[in-house]
Each structure stands twice: as C-alpha cells, then as structure tokens.
Design an enzyme around this catalytic site. Structure first.
Site, mmCIF file in Angstrom:
data_model
loop_
_atom_site.group_PDB
_atom_site.id
_atom_site.type_symbol
_atom_site.label_atom_id
_atom_site.label_comp_id
_atom_site.label_asym_id
_atom_site.label_seq_id
_atom_site.Cartn_x
_atom_site.Cartn_y
_atom_site.Cartn_z
ATOM 1 N N HIS A 173 0.819 -1.225 0.000
ATOM 2 C CA HIS A 173 0.000 0.000 0.000
ATOM 3 C C HIS A 173 0.846 1.266 0.000
ATOM 4 C CE1 HIS A 173 -4.071 -1.765 0.841
ATOM 5 N NE2 HIS A 173 -3.281 -2.807 1.009
ATOM 6 N N ASP A 386 3.642 9.598 -0.837
ATOM 7 C CA ASP A 386 2.449 8.853 -0.423
ATOM 8 C C ASP A 386 2.191 7.746 -1.435
ATOM 9 O OD1 ASP A 386 0.184 8.210 1.021
ATOM 10 O OD2 ASP A 386 -0.509 10.284 1.165
HETATM 11 O O1 F6P Z 1 -1.780 2.902 4.341
HETATM 12 C C1 F6P Z 1 -0.566 2.556 4.931
HETATM 13 C C2 F6P Z 1 -0.753 2.122 6.369
HETATM 14 O O2 F6P Z 1 0.429 1.752 6.956
HETATM 15 C C3 F6P Z 1 -1.699 0.983 6.527
HETATM 16 O O3 F6P Z 1 -1.098 -0.282 6.415
HETATM 17 C C4 F6P Z 1 -2.195 1.269 7.887
HETATM 18 O O4 F6P Z 1 -3.378 0.643 8.191
HETATM 19 C C5 F6P Z 1 -2.314 2.789 7.896
HETATM 20 O O5 F6P Z 1 -1.252 3.213 7.126
HETATM 21 C C6 F6P Z 1 -2.344 3.390 9.290
HETATM 22 O O6 F6P Z 1 -1.180 3.088 9.998
HETATM 23 P P1 F6P Z 1 -1.173 2.274 11.372
HETATM 24 O O7 F6P Z 1 -1.831 0.968 11.129
HETATM 25 O O8 F6P Z 1 0.263 2.149 11.713
HETATM 26 O O9 F6P Z 1 -1.960 3.091 12.330
#
Ligand code: F6P
Length: 477
Positions: A173, A386
């Site tokens: 992602h 991003d």
């Molecule tokens: O979109 C990238 C990402 O790392 C996702 O895998 C994740 O759910 C989101 O950002 C939020 O980050 P975190 O899970 O570390 O809160």
C-alpha cells in the site's frame, strides 16, 4: 487453471478495521481503525465475504475478551474477524520498530529516519511467523490468501516453508523506493527474497514497480525481467515466474457520492457554511505522519498570508490531523511541532471574527468528514511521499456541486490519475504551493467543473471494485 471464483478470501493485514481498546474497569471498547488500507478493503469484504485476519490493537494477555468481542462484531457482518495476539514486546520491536522505524521511513525515501536495529528485524520475522501460523489455523481447502502491506512481507515465505500450497498474493500500500535508497537496508536480500515468495506482487504506481524491478535485478544477478513496460511484468528466476503489477487503489465512489448527498450531511454543510460565512475553506485531512507534509503545508499557508494581506479574513485553513502511531517518538515530536506552528500562525494573523487555521486533532465521524469535504472550496493534499492518498479521491467523490479544486502533491501516487486536472505542487517548494492556492482562488467555475468532472469520472471508473477485480484477475495462475 486456478482462479479465485468461489474460493474463500482470506485478507491478512497488520491491523483489523477495528481496534479494541481497554477502558476503565476491565471494560473494552471497539473503535474504527484509520488509514487507507482499512478504507479500501472494507467494501471488498462487505461485498465478497471472507475472513480478515489482523491485529486488533490488543496484547496477548487480553486475547480471550478480544476474541469474544470480535466474534460479536463479525456477527453483524457477512465476513469474520480473527485477531493475531501480539505481546507488548512484539508491538514495540515489530510494529514500532521494524515496521515504523525501518520499513516506513525507508519506503518513503527518508532513510535518515531509519533505525536499523537487528532485534527489530528478529521480531519482524517472529511476528510474521505468528501471522502465518494464524492463517494456517484457519485455512481450509483452496482458500485464497491475500497479504497486505509492508508489515507482513515475510508471511508467504513462512507459509511456503510450512508446505502451504494455496495461492498467496501481496499488495504493497505504500511506495517502493529507488534502488539507491532500498539497498541501504542491511536485510535487503532477505526482504526481496521474501517478496518473491508471492506469485503476484502488486504496487500502487508504475514508478513503484520500476523501482522494485531495479532492486531485484541489482540484487539477484540471475533475474530476468519480461514485459517491463506493461502493467504486469514478469520476473523469471531459475525458471520460476513472479508477476509484478500496477494496481492503483481506490474507494467506493458511489457510496461516498451518495452519502455526501444525504440530508444529514447537507445539514452539517449548512452549519459549516454559516460558521465560516464569507471565508473560502481550504481543507487538509491527514493522518499524523511526517510523510504527509503537514508542516510544509502550514509554512506555505503562512507565506500566503504574509504576502497577501487582501486574503486575510477571506480564507480559512481547516486542518484535520487524524491521531496515529502516537507512541512513536518521531510522531510525538511531529504533533508538538504542528501545534506550535499552528499557534504561531494564528498568533500572528488572528483578527476579531477570523482565526486563520482551525486545527483538529481527532478522527471525524463519517458525516462530519463528508460535510467538510463538501464545504471546502479547495482540498490541500500535499504529502512529501504517499503510496496513493485516498483523501484526494474521497474529496472528488463527495464534491457533488463540482466546484472544488484539488491541490495535489507531485509525490502522491494519485498524481498519475489526476495530473491533468488537479493543481500539482512540489510540497517542498512553498512558492509552488502558494501559487497553486492563488490560482485555485481565482479559478472560474467553468474550469473548476471541467477539472472536477474529469477526476470524478476517473474515480468512478477505477473504483475499489475495479481495483480488486483487476488484481484478482491478474492473480490467476
Ligand atoms: O496505508 C498505509 C498504512 O500503513 C496501513 O497499512 C495502515 O493501516 C495505515 O497506514 C495506518 O497506519 P497504522 O496501522 O500504523 O496506524
């Protein structure tokens, strides 16, 4: 030929879409998780059913209570949740450590922020094994296993070592960095070999795929790349083929568009318009993260106000910061830097009846978020780097009057789809952001509508269902 039709879908991600938080008196509360992955995957599970395996934000010690809560939540849906219990120590070393102090900054091209600590890598391997074990506990027949994101790169390797023969595919992602950056990773070969344990590896953009192919050929001399310029390329190593593709992730356009028109949202929009009457709203919605360029955006806004006194009392920046990774030191510092800068700007320019920035540090509920999108003349999506950025797509989908302007960073994955219709900026260059804001403020309605219509067409056509179907089609073996 195997394909996914009729197979059960197992989605595996570090985080589940819900977080179970312990509150006082041994009580637990279920909250929604934030982030692009959750936004994108939820409609897919809703449509196709299946099983979602991930971490519910809890620790091993609380596993029984959490499992019961997840079961209850699952009963309301047509898919199930299964949580992976990790210990507090795992959380520190695997999540805070390897995932967010090594892979996150490295993949976002800020290797100076990386802490290459060997015990982080050991914990990453251990926790990935745990995720693989949970998958194996749940696995039946020919389930189709789809692993998501950088936290879980090693899962397929672990499954293969245990003899699992099911299809296992992967989607990243976040961005994939250039070889020059990636190759600083002390465990670069192991990570690349782990990625090559998947039969399909999906990236957000052509640049991410290109970077990955360059890294693979720089580290594995026998690797041969075919169809390099196509959407789906192949890497052949010792006669084994791996597919590598580009699949820009998206949102459920119709759901956002329809909800934005609801009476509830319209009422909220009226309230916002009344509150900021006479001011043009510029909106920023970002998870708390240095990759989102929030400080740079604020500095550009400062410059705009400093150089254009005629705009005082006429513009307003509403900056929503969604809490995230609050226990990681870089994020703690970032939060206080943002708050310091917001108060300096407000301190310098505030006048009776006008505060230049409204800053909110919390997750908005859906109605509020859609109302802010609708009420804003300009959306400022200006990350330094991003993977995709779904806020940009959500803003377009909810812009039912087609009068909003999107200011978009050149370094967001969304750029590839929106480059002809958004106002592109280099977020490192304050001047470019200031000029884009001025252009947006002066843009006539006809041009705004033309640009917004085009972006809406793109998001509607290439929505989240297109994304999943295209990815799954490519995963046929
Ligand atoms: O979109 C990238 C990402 O790392 C996702 O895998 C994740 O759910 C989101 O950002 C939020 O980050 P975190 O899970 O570390 O809160």
């Amino acid at each position: 030929m195997q394909d996914r039709e009729k197979r059960r879908l197992i989605v595996v991600s570090n985080r589940l879409p819900i977080v179970v938080k312990k509150i006082d008196n041994d009580e637990y509360r279920v909250q929604s998780a934030s982030g692009g992955l959750v936004t994108a995957m939820t409609p897919i599970l809703k449509r196709d059913g299946g099983l979602w395996i991930g971490w519910a934000g809890n620790y091993f010690e609380e596993s029984v209570e959490v499992e019961n809560l997840l079961k209850k939540e699952g009963e309301k849906l047509n898919y199930e949740y299964r949580s992976v219990d990790i210990t507090l120590n795992d959380y520190k070393l695997y999540y805070k450590g390897f995932s967010n102090e090594v892979l996150w900054p490295l993949f976002h091209n800020v290797s100076v922020y990386c802490n290459f600590v060997p015990k982080y890598y050991e914990a990453f391997k251990k926790v990935n094994k745990k995720f693989a074990k949970t998958v194996m506990d749940e696995l039946v027949d020919d389930d189709f296993i789809w692993i998501h994101d950088y936290h879980l790169i090693n899962v397929a390797k672990e499954l293969r070592e245990e003899g699992v023969k099911n299809i296992v595919v992967f989607f990243l992602h976040i961005p994939f960095p250039p070889a020059e950056t990636f190759n600083r990773l002390p465990w670069r070969l192991e990570i690349i070999e782990a990625m090559l344990s998947y039969s399909l590896i999906g990236f957000q953009t052509a640049l991410d795929k290109k970077n990955f192919l360059e890294v693979v050929t720089s580290l594995i001399k026998s690797a041969v790349v075919e169809d390099e310029k196509l959407e789906i390329s192949k890497i052949i190593i010792d006669k084994k083929e791996h597919k590598v593709g580009v699949f820009p992730i998206s949102i459920d356009y119709d759901e956002f568009h329809d909800k934005a028109k609801s009476r509830r949202v319209s009422k909220e929009v009226e309230k916002i318009n009344k509150e900021y009457y006479g001011q043009k709203i510029m909106l920023g919605v970002d998870r708390l993260d240095y990759s989102k360029g929030i400080l740079q955006k604020l500095r550009a806004y400062w410059k705009l106000l400093d150089e254009n006194h005629d705009l005082h009392k006429k513009v307003k920046l509403i900056q929503i910061v969604v809490p995230s990774r609050e226990n990681i030191i870089k994020y703690i510092h970032l939060k206080s830097d943002i708050e310091q800068l917001v108060s300096e700007i407000n301190g310098e320019f505030t006048q009776p009846g006008w505060i230049p920035i409204q800053y909110c540090y919390y997750s908005l509920n859906n109605t509020e978020l859609l109302a802010y999108y609708r009420a804003s003349e300009i959306a400022m999506v200006t990350p330094l780097r991003d993977g995709m950025n779904l806020v940009a797509k959500e803003y377009c989908a909810t812009n039912i009057n087609k009068n909003g302007v999107l200011i978009l960073s050149e370094f967001a994955g969304t750029k590839d789809q929106f480059k002809d219709n958004a106002l592109l900026v280099n977020p490192f260059d304050e001047n470019s952001v200031v000029e884009a804001i001025k252009k947006a403020l002066l843009m006539d309605d006809k041009e705004k509508q033309r640009r917004m219509k085009n972006m809406q067409k793109i998001v509607k056509k290439f929505d989240i269902y297109w994304w999943v179907d295209t990815f799954l089609k490519a995963s046929k073996i």
